[in-house]
Write an enzyme that holds these catalytic residues in place. Structure first.
Site, mmCIF file in Angstrom:
data_model
loop_
_atom_site.group_PDB
_atom_site.id
_atom_site.type_symbol
_atom_site.label_atom_id
_atom_site.label_comp_id
_atom_site.label_asym_id
_atom_site.label_seq_id
_atom_site.Cartn_x
_atom_site.Cartn_y
_atom_site.Cartn_z
ATOM 1 N N ARG A 61 0.840 -1.201 0.000
ATOM 2 C CA ARG A 61 0.000 0.000 0.000
ATOM 3 C C ARG A 61 0.877 1.254 0.000
ATOM 4 N NH1 ARG A 61 -5.149 1.481 -1.275
ATOM 5 N NH2 ARG A 61 -6.246 2.573 0.377
ATOM 6 N N THR A 118 -9.736 -0.027 -9.956
ATOM 7 C CA THR A 118 -8.436 -0.625 -9.793
ATOM 8 C C THR A 118 -8.421 -1.870 -10.667
ATOM 9 O OG1 THR A 118 -6.912 -1.563 -8.216
ATOM 10 C CG2 THR A 118 -9.179 -1.809 -7.681
ATOM 11 N N GLU A 158 -3.846 7.814 -3.937
ATOM 12 C CA GLU A 158 -4.327 6.860 -2.924
ATOM 13 C C GLU A 158 -4.651 7.513 -1.583
ATOM 14 O OE1 GLU A 158 -5.777 3.467 -3.326
ATOM 15 O OE2 GLU A 158 -4.010 3.616 -4.584
ATOM 16 N N ASP A 171 -8.011 7.965 0.077
ATOM 17 C CA ASP A 171 -8.737 6.891 0.777
ATOM 18 C C ASP A 171 -8.778 7.139 2.292
ATOM 19 O OD1 ASP A 171 -9.524 5.493 -1.412
ATOM 20 O OD2 ASP A 171 -8.217 3.772 -1.116
ATOM 21 N N SER A 199 -7.720 0.558 2.948
ATOM 22 C CA SER A 199 -8.165 0.087 1.638
ATOM 23 C C SER A 199 -9.345 -0.865 1.798
ATOM 24 C CB SER A 199 -7.017 -0.650 0.950
ATOM 25 O OG SER A 199 -7.460 -1.265 -0.233
ATOM 26 N N GLY A 226 -13.173 -1.842 -7.463
ATOM 27 C CA GLY A 226 -14.483 -1.251 -7.148
ATOM 28 C C GLY A 226 -14.521 -0.470 -5.852
HETATM 29 N N1 GLU Z 1 -8.477 2.900 -3.470
HETATM 30 C C1 GLU Z 1 -9.325 1.743 -3.425
HETATM 31 C C2 GLU Z 1 -9.051 0.935 -2.188
HETATM 32 O O1 GLU Z 1 -7.949 0.822 -1.778
HETATM 33 C C3 GLU Z 1 -9.068 0.838 -4.556
HETATM 34 C C4 GLU Z 1 -9.313 1.487 -5.837
HETATM 35 C C5 GLU Z 1 -10.654 1.257 -6.261
HETATM 36 O O2 GLU Z 1 -11.029 0.143 -6.612
HETATM 37 O O3 GLU Z 1 -11.324 2.239 -6.259
HETATM 38 O O4 GLU Z 1 -9.924 0.365 -1.633
#
Ligand code: GLU
Length: 610
Positions: free
Chosen positions: A110, A409, A448, A451, A475, A496
């Site tokens: 990560r 992703t 990232e 998040d 995440s 997703g």
């Molecule tokens: N940033 C998302 C996560 O870590 C993953 C990316 C996505 O699928 O949007 O959960």
């Protein structure tokens, strides 16, 4: 490094159990074979988003590489052919079933927060949280990338080849190009306005200022050269060397195009942040569902805990003998409850105490399951469960607010001839990440750090997912491996954002309880309940005959079809892009991906017949 007595001759390369010199692997911009969402066979398998990335993995497996070698080839090639959701500008989570040791191990790759950032990074001068789009397209949201360190770590532990070798297929595709398809053009369209703001991004992805034409050849010579430099110099070229300097420079001095209308906020990442980055070996989360062992990703991802808790709750009900409406109602209620707990208790375990054992305990599942009423949907937001088990079985609502979550992703799966398995979800967060291509380097930087919750979401209770220097944002990525009698049965995962968790749970319920084959479990219409008043649903889910029955129980659904960055941009109203493997008898592997969502997946096996 594993050395097995194998010698394979392929495309002029002799591979004999040790690192080999970089060499050619067939790849050109010739029209690729049509995508195939399902394949079945022996000797190893790959399911990924694009034909080129799957072919890269199969080529490395044929050369005698392990699943780890092939996974690096797939991931690096996705950085070329699926650059808005993959690549060395991002991070992810790598699950590996090690067939020699009969165990699942994981790598947390990560992104981390630069040392100079901290709790107020997403607040403006008045202490007000920045808008999500402002934070996404900025240098501020760029976390220290972890993908390259993950690949290196995976090869150190389980590879037979060098990183330089496993990068060769990607270098060939970047140099020779790939044929633009409708999906690539559509994903570029969803980002067109943002990409036009940065000269480096516009020059790469909007040739001549326009969307790439379907059928044209897309080349990325800068990325070919970047990968080649890494192949020659190793990962230090990135984590402290010349590539790293270019990353830092791009984050500080944003490569804005002349006439850009956005004024993005730069970020504070330094070369020292890159030097300090480490991919972390972690034990997987473990839970049991209907006799299967479910291994997932521990924090910093909430994936393993939340998938595990949802299944622990569902394990208390006999879904198989329920009506379909009741089975789906229980699925929605279980993830509703598990998300309340995730939001309250799960964050980067190096920074907050995550009660993982309690959240995955029978006692906790019992306490949560008793809240499910077969006649009525719970009112969200439901309150998180008590860790001490106190309180009667009475539903309570909470004063919590939702956080920001992206939705893009990639997830892919690989197996090899020895029975090793990879389930790897990696990302640059939003589609197109921060929108910033590192000038001259051919890859996008992640966003990232969005998040994190920008401000507390848990009312008066502590929020485990607030930013801090060095911290990894929570995440939802949920690469999963399911074992039966200690041997792999399934490997699954999806992109997703937060809907990753529900997608994985839904696929497992479809496969294990509801009698679907793996391809059908993946293709089935999806709905995602994450402790909100309405459940996100695909139009195809709403068209199912079960929906009126669910609505009669108080379930409410909404379709989401606009970009989280700009409501004027339409996006397909789908949830996830899953891929999986099922291990059948005598070494037969069923490889399955999406028939339709995001252009469909590319599944392939090494040998279609024994
Ligand atoms: N940033 C998302 C996560 O870590 C993953 C990316 C996505 O699928 O949007 O959960």
């Amino acid at each position: 490094m594993r050395r097995r007595p194998v010698s394979v001759v392929l495309t002029g390369l002799v591979v004999a159990g040790a690192a080999v010199a970089a060499g050619p692997v067939a790849a050109s911009a010739a029209t690729p074979p049509p995508k195939q969402a399902v394949a079945r066979g022996y000797g190893g398998a790959v399911v990924s988003d694009t034909t080129e990335s799957t072919a890269a993995g199969i080529a490395v497996l044929r050369q005698g590489g392990t699943a780890a070698d092939a996974a690096v080839a797939v991931a690096a090639t996705l950085g070329v052919t699926d650059p808005y959701v993959a690549g060395i500008g991002g991070g992810g989570y790598f699950l590996y079933y090690d067939a020699r040791r009969h165990r699942v191990v994981t790598i947390d790759g990560r992104e981390t927060t630069p040392a100079a950032d901290g709790p107020t990074m997403f607040l403006d001068a008045n202490g007000t949280p920045l808008s999500f789009p402002t934070a996404v397209t900025s240098g501020l949201s760029v976390g220290v990338p972890g993908n390259l360190a993950t690949w290196q770590r995976a090869l150190q532990r389980w590879g037979r080849f060098s990183l330089g070798h496993d990068l060769q297929p990607a270098i060939a595709v970047a140099r020779n190009g790939f044929v633009v398809d409708a999906t690539f053009r559509e994903l570029t369209r969803e980002n067109q306005a943002r990409f036009a703001q940065f000269s480096s991004t516009r020059d790469l992805f909007l040739p001549g200022g326009a969307l790439p034409e379907v059928g044209s050849t897309f080349r990325n010579p800068d990325l070919a050269a970047t990968y080649q430099q890494i192949a020659r110099q190793g990962t230090t070229a990135f984590y402290g060397g010349a590539i790293g300097r270019d990353v830092v420079n791009a984050v500080h001095h944003l490569p804005l195009a002349p006439g850009a209308t956005l004024k993005p906020i730069p970020g504070p990442m330094t070369l020292a942040d890159l030097r300090a980055y480490r991919a972390i070996d972690r034990a997987p989360t473990r839970s049991t569902y209907r006799g299967y062992e479910i291994d997932g990703m521990a924090p910093s991802s909430s994936g393993g805990i939340t998938v595990g808790e949802s299944l622990d709750i569902l394990g208390r009900f006999d879904l198989r003998h329920m009506s379909r409406v009741q089975a789906l109602h229980h699925y929605l209620e279980a993830t509703r409850l598990a998300f309340a707990d995730r939001n309250r208790y799960v964050g980067d375990s190096s920074y907050v105490r995550v009660p993982q054992r309690t959240l995955l305990s029978d006692r906790f599942a019992r306490q949560r399951a008793c809240l499910i009423d077969p006649a009525h949907a719970l009112a969200s937001p439901v309150a998180p469960g008590s860790l001490t088990g106190s309180g009667a079985c009475r539903p309570a609502t909470a004063r919590t607010t939702p956080g920001n979550e992206g939705a893009h992703t990639n997830h892919f799966v690989v197996s090899d001839r020895w029975g090793d398995v990879v389930s790897y979800t990696n990302t640059i967060e939003e589609l197109g990440g921060s929108g910033i291509v590192v000038p001259g380097r051919g890859f996008l930087l992640n966003n990232e750090l969005t998040d994190f919750n920008f401000a507390p979401t848990q009312g008066s209770a502590p929020d485990p997912n607030l930013p801090a220097a060095g911290k990894r944002p929570r995440s939802s990525m949920s690469p999963t491996i399911v074992l039966r009698h200690g041997r792999p049965f399934l490997a699954v995962g999806s992109p997703g954002g937060a809907s990753i968790i529900t997608t994985v749970v839904q696929i497992l319920v479809n496969r294990i309880d509801l009698g679907y084959s793996l391809p059908a479990a993946i293709a089935a219409p999806r709905a995602s309940q994450r402790n909100s008043a309405t459940t996100q649903a695909e139009p195809a889910f709403l068209a199912e005959p079960t929906t009126p029955g669910l609505e009669a129980l108080g379930q409410k659904f909404a379709v989401s079809s606009t970009s989280p960055l700009d409501p004027s941009i339409s996006i397909p109203p789908t949830i996830g892009v899953a891929s999986g493997l099922e291990f059948e008898r005598h070494g037969l592997v069923l490889a399955a991906g999406e028939p339709v969502r995001r252009g469909g997946s590319a599944a392939a096996v090494v040998h279609p017949a024994r």
